[in-house]
Design an enzyme around this catalytic site. Sequence first.
Site, PDB file in Angstrom:
ATOM      1  N   ASP A 145      22.886   6.247  -7.686  1.00 18.92           N
ATOM      2  CA  ASP A 145      24.071   6.407  -6.846  1.00 18.92           C
ATOM      3  C   ASP A 145      25.225   5.764  -7.612  1.00 18.92           C
ATOM      4  O   ASP A 145      25.022   5.046  -8.598  1.00 18.92           O
ATOM      5  CB  ASP A 145      23.838   5.742  -5.481  1.00 18.92           C
TER       6      ASP A 145
ATOM      7  N   ASP B 193      32.189   9.367  -5.210  1.00 21.34           N
ATOM      8  CA  ASP B 193      32.927  10.017  -4.127  1.00 21.34           C
ATOM      9  C   ASP B 193      33.581   8.964  -3.236  1.00 21.34           C
ATOM     10  O   ASP B 193      33.387   7.763  -3.444  1.00 21.34           O
ATOM     11  CB  ASP B 193      32.006  10.924  -3.311  1.00 21.34           C
TER      12      ASP B 193
ATOM     13  N   CYS C 238      -1.635   0.354  12.646  1.00 25.21           N
ATOM     14  CA  CYS C 238      -1.606   1.112  11.391  1.00 25.21           C
ATOM     15  C   CYS C 238      -2.911   0.860  10.645  1.00 25.21           C
ATOM     16  O   CYS C 238      -3.572  -0.152  10.861  1.00 25.21           O
ATOM     17  CB  CYS C 238      -0.407   0.641  10.576  1.00 25.21           C
TER      18      CYS C 238
ATOM     19  N   CYS D  54      -3.029   1.257   7.093  1.00 22.72           N
ATOM     20  CA  CYS D  54      -2.725   1.223   5.665  1.00 22.72           C
ATOM     21  C   CYS D  54      -3.446   0.041   5.020  1.00 22.72           C
ATOM     22  O   CYS D  54      -3.933  -0.850   5.713  1.00 22.72           O
ATOM     23  CB  CYS D  54      -1.220   1.163   5.428  1.00 22.72           C
TER      24      CYS D  54
ATOM     25  N   CYS E 253      -2.457  -3.263   6.450  1.00 24.49           N
ATOM     26  CA  CYS E 253      -2.805  -3.530   7.848  1.00 24.49           C
ATOM     27  C   CYS E 253      -4.312  -3.572   8.100  1.00 24.49           C
ATOM     28  O   CYS E 253      -4.745  -4.116   9.111  1.00 24.49           O
ATOM     29  CB  CYS E 253      -2.133  -2.510   8.754  1.00 24.49           C
TER      30      CYS E 253
END
Lengths: 544, 544
Positions: free
Chosen positions: A87, A122, A274, A276, A279
């Site tokens: 960016d 921008d 969760c 994952c 977790c």
Amino acid sequence: MCFEILERDLLARIGRLKTKSGKVETPILLPVINPAVQPIQPKELAEKFGCKALITNAYIIRKHYGEKAAEEGIHRLLGFDGVIMTDSGAYQILVYGDVEVAPEEIVDYQERINTDIAVILDVPTGWKVSHKHAEETVRETLARAQKLWKIKRRDDILWVGPVQGGKFIDLISESARKVGKLPFQIHALGSPTPVMEQYLFDLLVDMIMAAKMNLPIDRPLHLFGAGHPFMFSLAVALGCDTFDSAAYAIYARESRYMTEYGTFRLEELEWLPCSCPVCTSHSAKELREMPKNEREKLLAMHNLYVCFEELRKIKQAIIEGRLWEHLEMRCHSHPALLKALKKIGKYAEYIEKYSPTIKRSGLFYFSHLDLARPEIIRHKRKIMKDYSPPEKAKILVLLPQTDEKPFHKSREQKRFLKLIKEKFGEKSEIFHVCTYAAPFGIVPNEIDEVYPLSQHEVASPLDEETIEYVAEQVAGYIEKTNYERVFLLENIREWKGKIAASCKAICRRKGIKLFTFNVEKWNRATAERFADFISEIMGKGKTE
Amino acid sequence: MCFEILERDLLARIGRLKTKSGKVETPILLPVINPAVQPIQPKELAEKFGCKALITNAYIIRKHYGEKAAEEGIHRLLGFDGVIMTDSGAYQILVYGDVEVAPEEIVDYQERINTDIAVILDVPTGWKVSHKHAEETVRETLARAQKLWKIKRRDDILWVGPVQGGKFIDLISESARKVGKLPFQIHALGSPTPVMEQYLFDLLVDMIMAAKMNLPIDRPLHLFGAGHPFMFSLAVALGCDTFDSAAYAIYARESRYMTEYGTFRLEELEWLPCSCPVCTSHSAKELREMPKNEREKLLAMHNLYVCFEELRKIKQAIIEGRLWEHLEMRCHSHPALLKALKKIGKYAEYIEKYSPTIKRSGLFYFSHLDLARPEIIRHKRKIMKDYSPPEKAKILVLLPQTDEKPFHKSREQKRFLKLIKEKFGEKSEIFHVCTYAAPFGIVPNEIDEVYPLSQHEVASPLDEETIEYVAEQVAGYIEKTNYERVFLLENIREWKGKIAASCKAICRRKGIKLFTFNVEKWNRATAERFADFISEIMGKGKTE
């Protein structure tokens, strides 16, 4: 072309974006890397998460590393050999008012650090600004976008053309139309962050659609700052292809725990909802009690797992043609998201144009919000514009929907059709049997096996708006056709008299005779009674 | 008491069930262990999944291991020192017609293998059976249940009293009422498997509720064979505390991959839509290409991860008072589940009775289906039965809802209230300002900060049924009170004239003067105009 579209659903697509550092599959989430404060190193992102692309900020890199980054190249500096997007510092303008770098410099710098995807500097429109100020940001952004094509020196970098305009839909449209004429490979919708922070997802729908409808549709669209998994499917469904997220890390710093349906503060979690790797190897209590930086890293990892999982779910939904269903499920995470889903109805016809016709899976109909689905819009257009009844059809027979599909093979209809055949023989061809049904409205029997007229499941009982819609479709159909008579079988309990009322009004207006037969239940017994009813009336007709 | 209830939401509870092998927290899923064909060993279940309880089948254990199991004890036989529940072989009756064991023998055997939770050999009703046959199964099950208390010898085993009746709601009620009078520690709803296999979740609602409403509410309720995570929240919300699932293993055998919103065949998965340890270390392709038994084990593990994750999500939702929201999200996985949610409305008043009054979190209002929420039912009852307007209130002023809450602190209302105060001084006490609002109907200003009247978010625009509901509540309120006059401000775009129509009808019937003021928007400007309007009419009144 750097962007190849492989699959579509709604305005979403599975795409392949080619950069000088390799291809990536879209929709894709690019984790934001801030080398100064980075809980998970880029190398770990690649290895643990299979992360193939990330985004960093050229303005911040320049400030902290200056020429070192240009000498080493951004890939070596970050230790990441996948795709890197940079960016430009525009977000910093928004936050800090201005940046100490000229637009030309940041173009040059991005080329020199060897980024793969670059954004011009921008001018973000921002949120609490006047229409006049917003206009200026759009004009200046466009001027800088035009200038890029004179000053850039490399051809192997993909350039992003940002669309500005803030909350002013007219300005977004104008900005998109103009920047879309320049040869950017990618576009981006600028400064939606405040809109998302305030949960103004219905406004976000208008903003994305204004950009989407005015940009070249074959170019990928980036949505800046869309970091929460509970709104990914909304953005993807509206045609956003790439996202960046700093949220996974920012949330982690604040002990906020993402789920695909919202955010929890770690303190309020008794259980980790969760599975994952983080977790399943820690409890909520353990996370709370560990040193801050350890926790921050684990939470950032968890948050990323959730984000990437949601993108896989979305991609799977796209290839199956189930994205609407997925979106609708997610929109029931928060009323602000459901508002956004309601807003999508406004763009239903545009979305229908770009959505594929044949899908892998049947369609789920939950409520009148689903009337905005491409399949339903498409059927309506077909019936109203392209369809003609069979040549010999003189009399319309309207039967209510059955649970069994296709309708003409249901027990109720089979019984009825057999009786009509028996009673009228060859002459039975004058009867044209159509089923009125949610959500498609009117379904002529001879096409009721065409996808998706038999491939859908409806959550009954129907809501008021759905019944109204079906009633309107039935009336619209009678309006546009030229039957001599109409026989209607109405299951009054299910349809609440609305189909009869709507038929009555249009038949009176067109001067067509309508014969209505009300039943409590639509079954084989009432099929018989209805066939008798028709036969009796037709008999009378003969002797008249 | 072996069952302690810690938290509640809807009919759900977080509970603690004490057995001789330790305590477990409910709601809990007990994986079904079939020692003969077991993809994941009990030891691994305990270690990897933290699984604290499982279920196996005493009939099958007896057949395969006979006296060995009695000598070793079931815990050693299975290598699991957590809580073990044994089913009795009743399911085998259902599938194979009969079992070669007497009810007494299986009671004795369960005691001898030292199970923790035991089920009598009940007689499953089954699905395609007559009412008469179903009656017999209920009668015989009850006889066996009664007999248990004469023949059982141990006091440290929890006994499950099954409720039969199949799809016959009257029989379930009767069965529950009768078996509930016996001193069972746990109850179970028998043979819902075919109902679930056919996705007849709306019928399942009736079945569970018939059992629930007729059993002692403080005993845990087991739901046999509820193995799919997408319906756990439905069952839990209706008060089921324990489940057993063989589905995780059976699905794995058939290469079916569970998600919290449905099931995929592994072949159709391009990406694995999950972050569990299995899915973050394998791709869909890898799973497809590995040897069958390896794949089966990994899929069984994945399926279990998903099931346990969903239960943690549900438990977290219960302690936060968000179970309705969670349920509604899940019910948008499939129309058959949404049908079930629609069915719950029938039991709204019963559910309200047992649902807690104060919750941790605000309430999300998505559609008229949410009118069945306990908070809304409760507010309606309060207003209609317990509430009286302030003593000096003579004139009802009805204002539409505002986005800001509490309503009386919104900019619109503050402006209006100030003006009325200015114009009428002390006399302004005769005006009683109430807000009509979705979803609560009528909200008197003096209580509009009471939970949850300010703690909710609404997905606007409102649906027809919601507007109708609010209109009915307004009329009902005017009906039960004794105001002399009513002033109504209607925002016609939002309320479609329905509030005015409903007020008009009731005011005419009661002979009360109604003054309606229509505005396009409800804002500070229209607040001023409405205050002027009231003041003018009140002035006229004075001079009359």
